[in-house]
Enzyme design. Structure first.
Site, PDB file in Angstrom:
ATOM      1  N   GLY A 163     -13.723 -12.545  -3.911  1.00  0.00           N
ATOM      2  CA  GLY A 163     -13.033 -13.142  -5.057  1.00  0.00           C
ATOM      3  C   GLY A 163     -13.998 -13.429  -6.202  1.00  0.00           C
ATOM      4  O   GLY A 163     -15.163 -13.033  -6.163  1.00  0.00           O
ATOM      5  N   ASP A 186      -4.197 -13.258  -3.567  1.00  0.00           N
ATOM      6  CA  ASP A 186      -3.499 -14.008  -4.625  1.00  0.00           C
ATOM      7  C   ASP A 186      -3.281 -13.202  -5.906  1.00  0.00           C
ATOM      8  O   ASP A 186      -2.508 -13.613  -6.758  1.00  0.00           O
ATOM      9  CB  ASP A 186      -4.291 -15.274  -4.988  1.00  0.00           C
ATOM     10  CG  ASP A 186      -4.294 -16.295  -3.864  1.00  0.00           C
ATOM     11  OD1 ASP A 186      -3.422 -16.193  -2.989  1.00  0.00           O
ATOM     12  OD2 ASP A 186      -5.165 -17.184  -3.861  1.00  0.00           O
ATOM     13  N   VAL A 208      12.221   9.771  -2.632  1.00  0.00           N
ATOM     14  CA  VAL A 208      11.022   9.642  -1.794  1.00  0.00           C
ATOM     15  C   VAL A 208      10.017  10.748  -2.106  1.00  0.00           C
ATOM     16  O   VAL A 208       8.816  10.590  -1.908  1.00  0.00           O
ATOM     17  CB  VAL A 208      11.345   9.640  -0.277  1.00  0.00           C
ATOM     18  CG1 VAL A 208      12.241   8.478   0.085  1.00  0.00           C
ATOM     19  CG2 VAL A 208      11.923  10.956   0.186  1.00  0.00           C
ATOM     20  N   GLY A 267       9.386  16.018   1.242  1.00  0.00           N
ATOM     21  CA  GLY A 267       8.890  16.161  -0.126  1.00  0.00           C
ATOM     22  C   GLY A 267       9.333  17.428  -0.819  1.00  0.00           C
ATOM     23  O   GLY A 267       8.959  17.660  -1.967  1.00  0.00           O
ATOM     24  N   MET A 295      13.447   9.588   8.850  1.00  0.00           N
ATOM     25  CA  MET A 295      12.957   8.209   8.951  1.00  0.00           C
ATOM     26  C   MET A 295      12.185   7.816   7.683  1.00  0.00           C
ATOM     27  O   MET A 295      12.038   6.637   7.371  1.00  0.00           O
ATOM     28  CB  MET A 295      12.087   8.028  10.191  1.00  0.00           C
ATOM     29  CG  MET A 295      10.831   8.853  10.204  1.00  0.00           C
ATOM     30  SD  MET A 295       9.657   8.272  11.425  1.00  0.00           S
ATOM     31  CE  MET A 295       9.077   6.811  10.627  1.00  0.00           C
TER      32      MET A 295
END
EC number: 2.7.1.11
Length: 793
Positions: A125, A173, A537, A582, A670
């Protein structure tokens, strides 16, 4: 010839970047975050690839101060072979008080010089990165002290005169300014959404109110995005405290929702939530308030460290891998005068930013909050954060009938093509924003087929409640194109007085919009504003870097690959051949391959022949003779009509006989199923909201003589993400960018990620350095001119 030239340019680049004789150390510091291991793996492999020695520093700065063989250890290629899918950080992380002292940093410098390490890659961080920068600034002074103490000689001072540092931000975060996403944020959102989805089922059973606390002591990003992704009733974040009297408003809203037949309420509270007097708002306070004022059965759930756990998402693996490779290039290109930099994500580009500019900007956010300048704090967080907040307010707070503008406009929304996770979030967003704008919204069932059959009805605010987390398409979707039925569709447009169209779908939606545009010459009914939002997708729609649904599919592929690889652990050496969806677009195979740590990915866009297959088999045979026990090969379903999945499986089985055996797996549908990922929920929500505001604007602009009449090219657009901006592009202008035979864009940004997969799988390959990040200033990234999509989140 072009290919040879690229090879030569690449070779020259790697020679100029040679890490021979250089040593790089990688450490993780501060809190852990999913994806840190993927970053460590990328640093190690890229470092070894360019000829450098790479070291792990275990337990963060503590290991650097303590030194010793156990704490600072040379890494090998095989030592990171099973790290990609692991959460947390394998090399350990610790907060180190000693490194904050001058004596501690002196010890650390001595330990590094002993091993000739002058290049540091720090994953942590802002505190960890600030410490690294201080260490870099003190370096020459620390070496002088070590000479005076007789611990090193003058030659060492000359040889190791400068310390180079590159940072990567690992923090769930997402509280670091200058980068759209930090490593670990997307995975933490996955954990939160999994819990919220699970809680919603039990809350509905009992008509309960749930108050959820999520992490974010100083930053409300996780709370805000998860509230947007699950359609929470109320959210409390530190950057935008509620106004005085919020308690009454919140209770009114919860009560109204319950009266509208909603069986559950969800309130999300960031752990750092405050009121406008900077006093903390706790989950217990919120619970007591709801029980006291409304008498609702209310429960509190504090998610805690669950958010840090579990395997990293596909997004985090790709982000961390890209950042790790970029960090090594940045270290080897740096000079004594280059400021310490941090590798960041800007849209889909990796960029380098001056470390201390980012840290300073991050500190300014906290300063603005302390001074109660909350609007300024939101702006400093970046355009993405601002957009999330605006969209949440737009969708969450239903206006009273008397407050709504009255437009007399009717808008139809439909799904076209194959189902994609996130379509329902997009429809919900469109319906609610449309109603807020004063329009009547009409839902069309079963795409263009339902349109010409008259399957159209008005859809209200409450009808789309709870839709964000639902997979597939609740409206129903078909691949039917409109050309043969334009007359009947025009009739339905006239019957329902439709003034604008929103089409959510894939390549068929794109083709359908073109056909409707063409029909304008014959039917005035199609002279209305029309916009398409990409949802497939396959991620094969021209004009957009990303489509709704692709992220969920990538996570399905990555999860399956993890399980398949795990099945091989403890068994004999094995290679898995996996077929992905695809069409002709290799996005899922390539990017899924990078996320899953594949050895090869066969796609249509990069032609391959029997020599390439043979080379891959030999590569795997060599690899299997070492410590690595398993291999993974992905193949896009239409990559080659002759080299089928069965053919590749049989070839590998025969050629690998005696060294490894083979298994194959066709993932099939799937990849289209399951609950949408946080990314797809968020992207669908924000892009649809933007599309609806555009339709409102266009209807007002083209309204004359009592009707909407829009017949210019710029009133029939595709809304796509280009780098970090959401851009409206007339579909006519996208024709030249489209390969209609193979249903793919002619240029695809993700192809530049393919060399990364090959490098991390130990192939010698060319690498396009034009895409390598250049040092930029942080302000340019925080306030871009165009609206920021920031990876949609």
């Amino acid at each position: 010839e072009t290919e040879r030239q690229r090879e030569r340019d690449s070779q020259r680049f790697f020679e100029s970047l040679s890490g021979a004789g250089k040593s790089i150390a990688v450490l993780t510091s501060g809190g852990d975050a999913q994806g840190m291991n993927a970053a460590v793996r990328a640093v190690v492999r890229m470092g070894i690839y360019v000829g450098a020695k790479v070291y792990f520093i275990r337990e963060g700065y503590q290991g650097m101060v303590d030194g010793g063989e156990e704490n600072i250890k040379e890494a090998s290629w095989e030592s990171v072979s099973s790290m990609l899918q692991m959460g947390g950080t394998v090399i350990g992380s610790a907060r180190c008080k000693e490194f904050r002292s001058h004596e501690g940093r002196l010890k650390a410098a001595h330990n590094l010089v002993q091993r000739g390490i002058t290049n540091l890659c720090v994953i942590g961080g802002d505190g960890s990165l600030t410490g690294a920068n201080l260490f870099r600034e003190e370096w020459s002074g620390l070496l002088e002290e070590l000479v005076q103490q007789g611990l090193i000689d003058e030659d060492a001072v000359q040889k190791y005169s400068a310390l180079h540092i590159v940072g990567m931000v690992g923090s769930i975060d997402n509280d670091f300014c200058g980068t759209d996403m930090t490593i670990g944020t997307d995975s933490a959102l996955h954990r939160i959404i999994e819990v919220v989805d699970a809680i919603m089922t039990t809350a509905q059973s009992h008509q309960r109110t749930f108050v959820l606390e999520v992490m974010g002591r100083h930053c409300g990003y996780l709370a805000l995005v998860s509230a947007l992704a699950c359609g929470a009733d109320w959210v409390l974040i530190p950057e935008m405290p509620p106004e005085d009297g919020w308690e009454e408003k919140m209770c009114q809203k919860l009560s109204a929702n319950r009266a509208g037949m909603k069986r559950l309420n969800v309130i999300i509270v960031a752990e750092g939530a405050i009121d406008c007097n900077n006093k903390p708002i706790t989950t217990d306070q919120v619970k007591d308030l709801v029980v006291r004022c409304l008498g609702f059965d209310t429960r509190v759930t504090i998610l805690g460290h669950v958010q840090r756990g579990g395997t990293p998402s596909a997004f985090d693996r790709i982000l961390a891998s890209r950042m790790g490779v970029e960090a090594v290039i940045a270290l080897l290109e740096t000079t004594a005068n280059t400021p310490a930099c941090v590798v960041s994500l800007c849209g889909n580009q990796a960029v380098r930013l001056p470390l201390m500019e980012c840290v300073q900007m991050t500190q300014e956010v906290q300063k603005a909050m302390d001074e109660k300048k909350f609007e300024e704090a939101v702006k400093l967080r970046g355009r993405s954060f601002e957009n999330n907040l605006k969209t949440y307010k737009l969708l969450a707070h239903r206006k009273l009938e008397s407050e709504l503008p009255h437009s007399n406009f009717n808008i139809a929304v439909l799904n076209v093509g194959a189902p994609a996770a996130g379509m329902n979030a997009a429809v919900r967003s469109a319906v609610r924003v449309g109603i807020s704008e004063g329009h009547k919204m009409f839902a069309v069932n079963d795409g263009f087929e339902g349109f010409y059959k008259g399957q159209i009805k008005e859809i209200k605010w409450a009808d789309v409640g709870g839709w964000t987390g639902q997979g597939g398409s609740l409206l129903g979707t078909k691949r039917t194109l409109p050309a043969k039925h334009v007359e009947k569709i025009a009739e339905q447009m006239r019957a329902h007085n439709i003034n604008a169209l929103l089409v959510i779908g894939g390549f068929e939606a794109y083709l359908g919009l073109m056909e409707l545009l063409e029909a304008r010459g014959k039917y005035d009914e199609f002279c209305v504003p029309m916009v398409m939002v990409p949802a497939t997708v396959s991620n094969n729609v021209p004009g957009s870097d990303l489509s709704i649904g692709a992220d969920t599919a990538l996570n399905a592929i990555t999860d399956t690959c993890d399980r398949i690889k795990q099945s091989a652990s403890g068994t004999k050496r094995r290679v898995f051949i996996i077929e992905t969806m695809g069409g002709y677009c290799g996005y899922l195979a390539s990017v899924g391959g990078l996320a899953a740590g594949a050895d090869a990915a066969y796609i249509y866009e990069e032609p391959f022949d029997i020599r390439d297959l043979q080379s891959n088999v030999e590569h795997l045979t060599e690899k299997m003779k070492g410590a690595i026990q398993r291999g993974l090969v992905l193949r896009n379903e239409n990559s080659n009509e002759n080299y089928t999945t069965d053919f590749i499986y049989q070839l590998y089985s025969e050629e690998g006989r005696g060294v490894f055996d083979c298994r194959k797996n066709v993932l099939g549908h799937m990849q289209q199923g399951g609950a949408p990922s946080p990314f797809d929920r968020n992207f669908g929500t924000k892009i649809s909201a933007k599309a609806m505001l555009w339709l409102t604007k266009k209807m007002n602009e083209t309204f004359r003589q009592g009707r909407v009449f829009a017949n210019t090219e710029d009133t029939c657009c595709l809304l796509g993400m280009r780098r970090r901006a959401l851009v409206f592009q007339p579909v006519v202008q996208l024709k030249d960018e489209t390969d209609f035979v193979h249903r793919i864009p002619k240029e695809q940004w993700w192809l530049k990620l393919r060399p990364l997969m090959k490098i991390l799988a130990k192939y010698k390959t060319s690498y396009d350095v034009s895409d390598s990040g250049q040092l930029e200033h942080v302000v340019r990234n925080i306030r871009p001119k165009e609206s920021d999509a920031s990876g949609a989140m």
